[in-house]
Write an enzyme that holds these catalytic residues in place. Structure first.
Site, PDB file in Angstrom:
ATOM      1  CD  GLU A 101       0.774  -7.067   2.893  1.00  0.00           C
ATOM      2  OE1 GLU A 101       0.950  -5.859   2.687  1.00  0.00           O
ATOM      3  OE2 GLU A 101       1.421  -7.679   3.762  1.00  0.00           O
ATOM      4  CG  HIS A 138       6.960   3.706  10.324  1.00  0.00           C
ATOM      5  ND1 HIS A 138       6.842   2.444  10.841  1.00  0.00           N
ATOM      6  CD2 HIS A 138       6.315   3.686   9.137  1.00  0.00           C
ATOM      7  CE1 HIS A 138       6.161   1.691  10.005  1.00  0.00           C
ATOM      8  NE2 HIS A 138       5.817   2.423   8.959  1.00  0.00           N
ATOM      9  NE  ARG A 193       3.956   9.887   4.985  1.00  0.00           N
ATOM     10  CZ  ARG A 193       4.733  10.916   4.685  1.00  0.00           C
ATOM     11  NH1 ARG A 193       4.424  12.119   5.082  1.00  0.00           N
ATOM     12  NH2 ARG A 193       5.834  10.740   3.979  1.00  0.00           N
ATOM     13  CG  ASP A 234      -0.048  -0.305   2.508  1.00  0.00           C
ATOM     14  OD1 ASP A 234       1.160  -0.029   2.484  1.00  0.00           O
ATOM     15  OD2 ASP A 234      -0.604  -0.810   3.497  1.00  0.00           O
ATOM     16  CG  HIS A 268      11.050   5.117   9.703  1.00  0.00           C
ATOM     17  ND1 HIS A 268      11.206   6.139   8.795  1.00  0.00           N
ATOM     18  CD2 HIS A 268      10.540   4.062   9.010  1.00  0.00           C
ATOM     19  CE1 HIS A 268      10.789   5.711   7.602  1.00  0.00           C
ATOM     20  NE2 HIS A 268      10.385   4.469   7.709  1.00  0.00           N
ATOM     21  CD  GLU A 300       0.533   4.292   4.734  1.00  0.00           C
ATOM     22  OE1 GLU A 300      -0.383   4.946   5.270  1.00  0.00           O
ATOM     23  OE2 GLU A 300       1.735   4.585   4.873  1.00  0.00           O
TER      24      GLU A 300
HETATM   25  C1  UD1 Z   1       6.293   4.576   3.844  1.00  0.00           C
HETATM   26  C2  UD1 Z   1       4.976   3.893   3.547  1.00  0.00           C
HETATM   27  C3  UD1 Z   1       4.498   3.121   4.767  1.00  0.00           C
HETATM   28  C4  UD1 Z   1       5.531   2.155   5.241  1.00  0.00           C
HETATM   29  C5  UD1 Z   1       6.830   2.882   5.481  1.00  0.00           C
HETATM   30  C6  UD1 Z   1       7.861   1.826   5.759  1.00  0.00           C
HETATM   31  C7  UD1 Z   1       3.768   5.269   1.965  1.00  0.00           C
HETATM   32  C8  UD1 Z   1       2.571   6.123   1.733  1.00  0.00           C
HETATM   33  N1  UD1 Z   1       3.965   4.847   3.208  1.00  0.00           N
HETATM   34  O1  UD1 Z   1       6.080   5.542   4.877  1.00  0.00           O
HETATM   35  O2  UD1 Z   1       3.321   2.403   4.455  1.00  0.00           O
HETATM   36  O3  UD1 Z   1       5.078   1.589   6.440  1.00  0.00           O
HETATM   37  O4  UD1 Z   1       7.226   3.627   4.308  1.00  0.00           O
HETATM   38  O5  UD1 Z   1       8.970   2.310   6.416  1.00  0.00           O
HETATM   39  O6  UD1 Z   1       4.472   5.000   1.028  1.00  0.00           O
HETATM   40  N2  UD1 Z   1      13.972   8.422   4.915  1.00  0.00           N
HETATM   41  C9  UD1 Z   1      15.336   8.436   4.758  1.00  0.00           C
HETATM   42  N3  UD1 Z   1      15.955   7.306   4.302  1.00  0.00           N
HETATM   43  C10 UD1 Z   1      15.268   6.163   4.008  1.00  0.00           C
HETATM   44  C11 UD1 Z   1      13.875   6.158   4.188  1.00  0.00           C
HETATM   45  C12 UD1 Z   1      13.254   7.282   4.620  1.00  0.00           C
HETATM   46  O7  UD1 Z   1      15.994   9.428   5.013  1.00  0.00           O
HETATM   47  O8  UD1 Z   1      15.884   5.179   3.599  1.00  0.00           O
HETATM   48  C13 UD1 Z   1      13.291   9.630   5.418  1.00  0.00           C
HETATM   49  C14 UD1 Z   1      13.131  10.695   4.322  1.00  0.00           C
HETATM   50  O9  UD1 Z   1      13.340  11.972   4.884  1.00  0.00           O
HETATM   51  C15 UD1 Z   1      11.673  10.554   3.938  1.00  0.00           C
HETATM   52  C16 UD1 Z   1      11.034  10.104   5.230  1.00  0.00           C
HETATM   53  O10 UD1 Z   1      11.997   9.276   5.871  1.00  0.00           O
HETATM   54  O11 UD1 Z   1      11.157  11.782   3.507  1.00  0.00           O
HETATM   55  C17 UD1 Z   1       9.758   9.338   5.080  1.00  0.00           C
HETATM   56  O12 UD1 Z   1       9.824   8.437   3.998  1.00  0.00           O
HETATM   57  P1  UD1 Z   1       8.503   8.070   3.191  1.00  0.00           P
HETATM   58  O13 UD1 Z   1       8.820   7.165   2.065  1.00  0.00           O
HETATM   59  O14 UD1 Z   1       7.783   9.315   2.900  1.00  0.00           O
HETATM   60  O15 UD1 Z   1       7.756   7.178   4.280  1.00  0.00           O
HETATM   61  P2  UD1 Z   1       6.250   7.124   4.662  1.00  0.00           P
HETATM   62  O16 UD1 Z   1       5.397   7.598   3.541  1.00  0.00           O
HETATM   63  O17 UD1 Z   1       6.039   7.762   5.961  1.00  0.00           O
HETATM   64  N1  UDP Z   2      12.812  -4.064   9.922  1.00  0.00           N
HETATM   65  C1  UDP Z   2      14.194  -4.260   9.836  1.00  0.00           C
HETATM   66  N2  UDP Z   2      15.005  -3.452  10.594  1.00  0.00           N
HETATM   67  C2  UDP Z   2      14.524  -2.491  11.438  1.00  0.00           C
HETATM   68  C3  UDP Z   2      13.118  -2.316  11.507  1.00  0.00           C
HETATM   69  C4  UDP Z   2      12.294  -3.110  10.730  1.00  0.00           C
HETATM   70  O1  UDP Z   2      14.654  -5.111   9.100  1.00  0.00           O
HETATM   71  O2  UDP Z   2      15.323  -1.811  12.090  1.00  0.00           O
HETATM   72  C5  UDP Z   2      11.926  -4.905   9.074  1.00  0.00           C
HETATM   73  C6  UDP Z   2      10.922  -5.755   9.839  1.00  0.00           C
HETATM   74  O3  UDP Z   2      11.441  -7.033  10.093  1.00  0.00           O
HETATM   75  C7  UDP Z   2       9.712  -5.775   8.919  1.00  0.00           C
HETATM   76  C8  UDP Z   2       9.819  -4.510   8.108  1.00  0.00           C
HETATM   77  O4  UDP Z   2      11.132  -4.004   8.306  1.00  0.00           O
HETATM   78  O5  UDP Z   2       9.767  -6.871   8.023  1.00  0.00           O
HETATM   79  C9  UDP Z   2       8.786  -3.505   8.551  1.00  0.00           C
HETATM   80  O6  UDP Z   2       9.023  -2.263   7.966  1.00  0.00           O
HETATM   81  P1  UDP Z   2       8.297  -0.954   8.422  1.00  0.00           P
HETATM   82  O7  UDP Z   2       7.874  -1.090   9.847  1.00  0.00           O
HETATM   83  O8  UDP Z   2       9.190   0.179   8.057  1.00  0.00           O
HETATM   84  O9  UDP Z   2       7.052  -0.891   7.435  1.00  0.00           O
HETATM   85  P2  UDP Z   2       5.551  -1.462   7.495  1.00  0.00           P
HETATM   86  O10 UDP Z   2       5.634  -2.933   7.629  1.00  0.00           O
HETATM   87  O11 UDP Z   2       4.859  -0.791   8.651  1.00  0.00           O
HETATM   88  O12 UDP Z   2       4.945  -1.012   6.221  1.00  0.00           O
END
Ligand code: UD1
Ligand code: UDP
Length: 373
Positions: A117, A201, A203, A95, A234, A131
Site C-alpha cells: 500500500e 478514531h 487523532r 502508515d 474504537h 500517518e
Molecule cells: C493507529 C494508526 C492509525 C490506524 C488505527 C487503526 C498510527 C500512527 N495510527 O491509530 O493509522 O487507523 O491505529 O485502528 O499508528 N487501544 C486499546 N486496545 C487496542 C487498540 C487500542 O486499548 O487493541 C487503545 C490504547 O489505549 C491506545 C489507543 O487505543 O493507546 C490508541 O491506539 P494507537 O495504536 O495509539 O492508535 P492510533 O495511533 O490512534
Molecule cells: N473493522 C472490524 N471491526 C470493527 C471495525 C473495523 O473488523 O469493529 C475492520 C474493517 O473492516 C477494516 C478495518 O477494521 O478492514 C479498519 O480499521 P480501522 O478503521 O481501525 O483503521 P484504518 O483503516 O483507518 O487505518
C-alpha cells in the site's frame, strides 16, 4: 530467502493476512511474522480471524500510548530481533507507527524493505497525523513498492520513486474481502429501520471536531424516526469517553469492536456508512455501499472520483446535508452504490509474492556475481 512481515494494528493484520498466506504457499520463501501488538486486543482479534500465529510477539501496547512512545518501543524490541534472525527482506504495510518504526529499524541494518500500500498521499502532513509523514518516510527508504492504484504509483513518481521496484498490485483489502465473503451469511435488514454504520478514531478529529460530528449524528437520529446508527467504538479512551458522553440516544447503538466477519456482515446490511477510517472507505466501494468520509482530506481520492463517496469534511452542516440526501434521494443512493471498485481483482497478494520471488532471484544473482569477482 527469509522474509519478516511486521504488523501491529487491526488494519495491518487484515491487509497483510492474504500476503502472508500467499508467501507461505510459495516454495523457496521462508515467511516469519512479527506482531508488535501496538493494538493488543484489536490485533489479536484479527490474528484469530485469519488464524495467524505470530513467530514473535513484542507485546508493546500501553494504555493511552503516544505514537512517539510506540515508535521508541518498536525500535528497542525489533532491532535486537533483526540482529538475531537476519531477514533478507522486511515487509510493512500502510502508515502506522509500527510500519514506520519497523521500516526505520530495517533501514538502519541495511535490510531491504517492501512497502505494501505504497504511494498513498493526502499531501498534507497534518492530515492524517502522523500517518502522512509515516508513509512518506517508508516510501523513501523502501526497495520494493506495491502501490494499490495507478494514482498511488504516480504519487511515488512525483517524489522520484520509480523503476522496476514499483509494481501496481491492487489493494490487498480486496483479497481479504474475497476470502471473507465465502464465509459470510447475510442477515436481511429490518423493514422498520434504516441502519447506518458509523466509525471514528482519527487523532486529528479528537476534541471539538469529534464533538461536532457527534452532535450532527444526534441531529440526524432526531430528524429521522426510522434511523438507527450502529457504532463499533474504537478502544482508544479519547474516542470511547467522547462517544459515551456525546452520543446518548436510544437509536445510537454503541458496540464493542466487532470481529472482522461480523463487521462485514453488518456492513453488507446497512444503508450507508459515515466514517474517518481508511480501510472502511475501500471496503465500502467494494461492497457497493455509499460512504460519507468525515475528514478534511483523503489519501484515497479514487473513491470520491468513482462516485462511491463524498468527502464531507468535519462540518456538521455538510454531514447532515449529505446524510439526509442519502436517506431521501433514492437515485443518489443507487448511483453511489453502483460505483466501480478501483482497488483491483483480489489478486494483489499473488502479485506481491511474485514480485518478491523475482526480486529474490535477482538479488541472489547479483550476490553470486559479486562473490565470483
Ligand atoms: C493507529 C494508526 C492509525 C490506524 C488505527 C487503526 C498510527 C500512527 N495510527 O491509530 O493509522 O487507523 O491505529 O485502528 O499508528 N487501544 C486499546 N486496545 C487496542 C487498540 C487500542 O486499548 O487493541 C487503545 C490504547 O489505549 C491506545 C489507543 O487505543 O493507546 C490508541 O491506539 P494507537 O495504536 O495509539 O492508535 P492510533 O495511533 O490512534
Ligand atoms: N473493522 C472490524 N471491526 C470493527 C471495525 C473495523 O473488523 O469493529 C475492520 C474493517 O473492516 C477494516 C478495518 O477494521 O478492514 C479498519 O480499521 P480501522 O478503521 O481501525 O483503521 P484504518 O483503516 O483507518 O487505518
Amino acid at each position: 530467502m527469509k522474509i519478516l512481515v511486521v504488523m501491529g494494528t487491526r488494519p495491518e493484520v487484515i491487509k497483510l493476512a492474504p500476503v502472508v498466506a500467499a508467501l507461505r504457499r510459495r516454495k523457496g520463501l521462508r515467511t516469519l511474522v512479527c506482531a508488535t501488538a501496538q493494538h493488543r486486543e484489536l490485533q489479536d482479534q484479527m490474528l484469530k480471524t485469519f488464524d495467524i500465529k505470530p513467530d514473535f510477539d513484542l507485546d508493546l501496547m500501553r494504555k493511552g500510548q503516544s505514537p512517539d512512545a510506540i515508535a521508541r518501543r518498536v525500535q528497542a524490541s525489533l532491532d535486537p530481533l533483526l540482529a538475531r534472525i537476519k531477514p533478507d527482506l522486511v515487509i510493512v504495510q500502510g502508515d502506522t507507527t509500527t510500519a514506520m518504526a519497523a521500516a526505520m529499524c530495517a533501514h538502519k541494518r541495511h535490510i531491504p524493505i517492501a512497502h505494501v500500500e505504497a504511494g498513498l498521499r493526502s499531501h498534507d502532513l497534518e492530515n492524517p497525523f502522523p500517518e502522512e509523514g509515516n508513509r512518506v518516510i517508508i516510501d523513501h527508504i523502501a526497495t520494493l513498492h506495491f502501490p494499490p492504484t495507478q494514482k498511488a504509483k504516480a504519487n511515488l513518481k512525483k517524489e522520484g520513486i520509480k523503476g522496476p521496484g514499483v509494481i501496481v498490485t491492487g489493494n490487498t483489502v480486496v483479497d481479504a474481502l474475497r476470502w471473507a465473503d465465502k464465509k459470510i451469511k447475510i442477515r436481511p435488514a429490518s423493514a422498520d429501520a434504516r441502519e447506518v454504520l458509523v466509525t471514528f478514531h482519527r487523532r486529528e478529529s479528537f476534541g471539538a471536531p469529534l464533538k461536532g460530528i457527534f452532535h450532527a449524528l444526534i441531529t440526524l437520529v432526531r430528524r429521522h424516526a426510522d434511523l438507527v446508527l450502529i457504532y463499533p467504538v474504537h478502544p482508544n479512551p479519547q474516542v470511547r469517553l467522547a462517544a459515551k458522553r456525546w452520543l446518548r440516544h436510544p437509536r445510537i447503538r454503541l458496540v464493542k469492536p466487532l470481529p472482522y466477519l461480523e463487521f462485514l456482515r453488518l456492513m453488507k446490511r446497512v444503508h450507508f456508512l459515515i466514517t474517518d477510517s481508511g480501510g472502511l472507505q475501500e471496503e465500502s466501494v467494494c461492497l457497493h455501499k455509499p460512504v460519507l468520509v468525515a475528514r478534511t482530506v483523503t489519501e484515497r481520492p479514487e473513491i470520491i472520483a468513482a462516485g462511491a463517496g463524498k468527502l464531507v469534511g468535519l462540518s456538521q452542516k455538510n454531514l447532515i446535508y449529505w446524510a439526509t440526501k442519502l436517506l431521501n434521494d433514492k437515485a443518489l443512493h443507487r448511483r453511489m452504490s453502483r460505483a466501480q471498485n478501483p482497488y483491483g481483482d483480489g489478486k494483489a497478494s499473488e502479485r506481491i509474492t511474485s514480485a518478491i520471488a523475482l526480486w529474490a532471484i535477482r538479488a541472489r544473482r547479483t550476490l553470486l556475481q559479486k562473490c565470483r569477482k
